[in-house]
Write a protein that holds these residues in place. Sequence first.
Motif, PDB file in Angstrom:
ATOM      1  N   PRO A 124       0.795  -1.235   0.000  1.00 54.05           N
ATOM      2  CA  PRO A 124       0.000   0.000   0.000  1.00 54.05           C
ATOM      3  C   PRO A 124       0.824   1.280   0.000  1.00 54.05           C
ATOM      4  CG  PRO A 124      -0.966  -1.607   1.488  1.00 54.05           C
ATOM      5  CD  PRO A 124       0.361  -2.162   1.059  1.00 54.05           C
ATOM      6  N   ARG A 128      -0.430   1.513  -6.400  1.00 51.89           N
ATOM      7  CA  ARG A 128      -1.849   1.163  -6.425  1.00 51.89           C
ATOM      8  C   ARG A 128      -2.167   0.113  -7.479  1.00 51.89           C
ATOM      9  NH1 ARG A 128      -3.141   2.708  -1.777  1.00 51.89           N
ATOM     10  NH2 ARG A 128      -5.349   2.614  -2.337  1.00 51.89           N
ATOM     11  N   ARG A 129      -1.304  -0.010  -8.482  1.00 53.75           N
ATOM     12  CA  ARG A 129      -1.538  -0.985  -9.553  1.00 53.75           C
ATOM     13  C   ARG A 129      -0.341  -1.940  -9.589  1.00 53.75           C
ATOM     14  NH1 ARG A 129      -5.755   0.219 -12.820  1.00 53.75           N
ATOM     15  NH2 ARG A 129      -4.920  -0.994 -14.575  1.00 53.75           N
ATOM     16  N   LEU A 145      -6.203  -7.137   0.088  1.00 55.39           N
ATOM     17  CA  LEU A 145      -5.818  -5.789  -0.345  1.00 55.39           C
ATOM     18  C   LEU A 145      -6.822  -5.260  -1.364  1.00 55.39           C
ATOM     19  CD1 LEU A 145      -1.953  -6.283  -0.628  1.00 55.39           C
ATOM     20  CD2 LEU A 145      -3.223  -5.163   1.213  1.00 55.39           C
ATOM     21  N   ASP A 146      -8.031  -4.980  -0.915  1.00 52.74           N
ATOM     22  CA  ASP A 146      -9.116  -4.578  -1.813  1.00 52.74           C
ATOM     23  C   ASP A 146      -8.906  -3.198  -2.423  1.00 52.74           C
ATOM     24  OD1 ASP A 146     -10.448  -6.961  -1.365  1.00 52.74           O
ATOM     25  OD2 ASP A 146     -11.579  -6.167   0.332  1.00 52.74           O
ATOM     26  N   GLU A 147      -8.049  -2.384  -1.807  1.00 46.32           N
ATOM     27  CA  GLU A 147      -7.852  -1.026  -2.314  1.00 46.32           C
ATOM     28  C   GLU A 147      -6.860  -0.980  -3.476  1.00 46.32           C
ATOM     29  OE1 GLU A 147      -4.756  -1.457   1.008  1.00 46.32           O
ATOM     30  OE2 GLU A 147      -6.699  -2.286   0.392  1.00 46.32           O
ATOM     31  N   LEU A 148      -6.226  -2.108  -3.788  1.00 43.93           N
ATOM     32  CA  LEU A 148      -5.243  -2.160  -4.862  1.00 43.93           C
ATOM     33  C   LEU A 148      -5.790  -2.934  -6.062  1.00 43.93           C
ATOM     34  CD1 LEU A 148      -1.983  -2.942  -2.835  1.00 43.93           C
ATOM     35  CD2 LEU A 148      -3.060  -0.727  -3.300  1.00 43.93           C
ATOM     36  N   TRP A 149      -5.217  -2.637  -7.248  1.00 44.67           N
ATOM     37  CA  TRP A 149      -5.552  -3.362  -8.472  1.00 44.67           C
ATOM     38  C   TRP A 149      -4.374  -4.266  -8.823  1.00 44.67           C
ATOM     39  CZ3 TRP A 149      -3.636  -4.239 -13.311  1.00 44.67           C
ATOM     40  CH2 TRP A 149      -4.531  -4.717 -14.281  1.00 44.67           C
ATOM     41  N   HIS A 165      -9.737  -7.392  -7.181  1.00 43.88           N
ATOM     42  CA  HIS A 165      -9.727  -6.315  -8.170  1.00 43.88           C
ATOM     43  C   HIS A 165      -8.520  -6.483  -9.089  1.00 43.88           C
ATOM     44  CE1 HIS A 165     -12.923  -4.344  -6.031  1.00 43.88           C
ATOM     45  NE2 HIS A 165     -12.202  -4.287  -4.933  1.00 43.88           N
TER      46      HIS A 165
END
Length: 251
Positions: A124, A128-129, A145-149, A165
């Motif tokens: 994090p 992010r990608r 880690l749902d906030e990352l792609w 994701h």
Amino acid sequence: MHVLILGGTTEARRLAGLLHGTPGLELTSSLAGRVASPRLPPGEVRVGGFGGTEGLTAWLRERAVDALIDATHPFAATISFHAARAAATAHVPLLALRRPGWVPVEGDRWHEAGSLEHAARLLPALGRRVFLTTGRMGLPAFAALDELWFLVRSVDAPEPPHPSHGEILLDRGPFTLDGERELLRRHRIDVVVTKDSGGAATAPKLTAAREARLPVVVVRRPPVPEGVPEVGEPEQAARWVAERLATAPRA
């Protein structure tokens, strides 16, 4: 003389190719069976586990194995310890064929991690990608880690849990530098995660990341058994076998 190669790696296949057809040599390669359609080496092949140290010890004795070569993946630590204990118990000479690890060069932005879980904790703050190239077996470590792609590259389709994701890319190396550059560009990757697997087949992603000045999380290799002779190239392992074959008693 019967030689058992614990393999599944590129180096194991190369070694089997060097040894296959040698007069006076019986060759067996053993694959763990974790890949649905593995690239098979020449010669006799068995697929599946042995049943721990005891099972491997029994197999060495029943098949009258004269030499054992551990050419498994650098992160297949469990079988390496089984091999060391089984070889000692069955009094079979053991050699480890391990590809050298990667070494950072000028321009690399590496962040070392002691485990996949440690790598997940680092992400994090780095991007992010994510281009995730640690194999399907370790994906649960990144599932929360749902906030990352994630762009997840794997030989076979992974089963849950895995990152929710992103995109799954089914592919098998060796990979090209141009191909890795295009992957990073097309998917707007800003951080790469890899195990220190070593070798040339998957190394181009490190060069592509260096060129793009991207951070790379590198998971360190697990410990290996102490006291086992080790070489880094299949040709060296083939010479080790040849030396033993030259002194083996003749029927």
